[in-house]
Write an enzyme that holds these catalytic residues in place. Structure first.
Site, PDB file in Angstrom:
ATOM      1  N   GLY A   1       1.321  -6.332   5.365  1.00 45.09           N
ATOM      2  CA  GLY A   1       1.384  -4.969   4.857  1.00 45.09           C
ATOM      3  C   GLY A   1       2.476  -4.158   5.526  1.00 45.09           C
ATOM      4  O   GLY A   1       3.643  -4.219   5.150  1.00 45.09           O
ATOM      5  N   SER A   2       2.117  -3.408   6.570  1.00 47.29           N
ATOM      6  CA  SER A   2       3.040  -2.429   7.146  1.00 47.29           C
ATOM      7  C   SER A   2       4.243  -3.071   7.834  1.00 47.29           C
ATOM      8  O   SER A   2       5.262  -2.409   8.020  1.00 47.29           O
ATOM      9  CB  SER A   2       2.300  -1.511   8.120  1.00 47.29           C
TER      10      SER A   2
ATOM     11  N   THR B   1      -7.620  -3.956  -2.383  1.00 47.52           N
ATOM     12  CA  THR B   1      -8.650  -2.919  -2.254  1.00 47.52           C
ATOM     13  C   THR B   1      -9.444  -2.793  -3.553  1.00 47.52           C
ATOM     14  O   THR B   1      -9.703  -1.700  -4.043  1.00 47.52           O
ATOM     15  CB  THR B   1      -8.031  -1.568  -1.823  1.00 47.52           C
TER      16      THR B   1
ATOM     17  N   LYS C   1      -9.721 -13.887   3.174  1.00 52.15           N
ATOM     18  CA  LYS C   1      -8.812 -12.963   3.851  1.00 52.15           C
ATOM     19  C   LYS C   1      -9.516 -12.496   5.128  1.00 52.15           C
ATOM     20  O   LYS C   1     -10.469 -11.715   5.067  1.00 52.15           O
ATOM     21  CB  LYS C   1      -8.521 -11.786   2.913  1.00 52.15           C
TER      22      LYS C   1
ATOM     23  N   GLU D   1       0.522  -7.929  -4.030  1.00 48.48           N
ATOM     24  CA  GLU D   1      -0.608  -7.097  -4.434  1.00 48.48           C
ATOM     25  C   GLU D   1      -0.325  -5.624  -4.172  1.00 48.48           C
ATOM     26  O   GLU D   1       0.296  -5.261  -3.173  1.00 48.48           O
ATOM     27  CB  GLU D   1      -1.891  -7.526  -3.729  1.00 48.48           C
TER      28      GLU D   1
ATOM     29  N   ARG E   1       0.839  -1.206   0.000  1.00 42.38           N
ATOM     30  CA  ARG E   1       0.000   0.000   0.000  1.00 42.38           C
ATOM     31  C   ARG E   1       0.869   1.249   0.000  1.00 42.38           C
ATOM     32  O   ARG E   1       1.699   1.444   0.884  1.00 42.38           O
ATOM     33  CB  ARG E   1      -0.926   0.010   1.224  1.00 42.38           C
TER      34      ARG E   1
ATOM     35  N   GLY F   1      -2.187  -6.866  11.502  1.00 41.84           N
ATOM     36  CA  GLY F   1      -1.638  -7.112  12.828  1.00 41.84           C
ATOM     37  C   GLY F   1      -0.974  -8.466  12.980  1.00 41.84           C
ATOM     38  O   GLY F   1      -0.830  -8.955  14.102  1.00 41.84           O
TER      39      GLY F   1
END
Length: 201
Positions: free
Chosen positions: A172-173, A62, A122, A33, A10, A152
């Protein structure tokens, strides 16, 4: 070894797309993705599909509507990941020959997604559902359902989720954030792969 880790990039820019793709593939992450709320996501995805040339599953996250699915099909993307359970998006993804991973949180959403043809579920946000919540929902899922914990999750709790029966993870992050260098992303990817291999060996 094919690992059920989906990298969620992202905020990725087209300029970063190819170096980051190479770093992830080299580390052993081959499902990638680009969320459609990133800068010029279709440009990044198009370049990544051409560059990976079958060496990785490239898709979008998304994804909220069938128009986006059609654009992704035109680019040769192979995977559609959504934050919600939209049967129209799932059906369009399957008709287009792409894998479909919709976001779910409840038993109703999970079974609705599977009935619509989803390839995997997901579970998002996973940290709110928790391992116990997932374990309870898993008891009503058809045997062999592919399940991904997203939100998380990271090396510290891969083993706990694996023990509960999860198939894989969307990261992700903990893997990528805007501003990270390619070296930082590569190091994070290697750390993810090591933890995944330890949990699933």
């Amino acid at each position: 070894m094919s690992r059920n880790i989906i990298a969620i990039l992202r905020g990725l820019t087209p300029e970063e797309a190819l170096p980051v793709t190479d770093a992830l593939i080299e580390a052993g992450i081959t499902r990638i993705e680009v969320p459609l709320n990133s800068p010029s996501p279709f440009d990044s995805i198009s370049a990544m599909v051409d560059h990976a040339s079958g060496g990785a599953l490239i898709g979008a996250g998304t994804v909220l509507d069938t128009q986006s699915v059609a654009r992704l099909q035109d680019l040769g993307a192979q995977m559609v990941v959504s934050p919600d359970c939209n049967p129209e998006v799932i059906a369009a993804s399957k008709t287009a020959g792409m894998l479909s991973f919709p976001g779910v949180f409840t038993p109703t959403e999970a079974l609705t997604a599977l009935r619509a043809g989803a390839d995997g579920l997901k579970f998002f946000p996973a940290f709110k559902l928790g391992v116990d919540g997932f374990r309870a929902i898993k008891t009503i899922l058809p045997a062999g359902t592919a399940t991904y914990a997203v939100g998380g999750v990271g090396p510290a709790n891969f083993a706990d989720w694996k023990a509960a029966g999860i198939s894989g993870f969307g990261i992700g992050s903990n893997l990528f954030q805007p501003g990270y260098t390619v070296a930082e992303i590569a190091a994070n990817a290697r750390r993810m792969v090591r933890a995944y291999d330890e949990a699933f060996s």
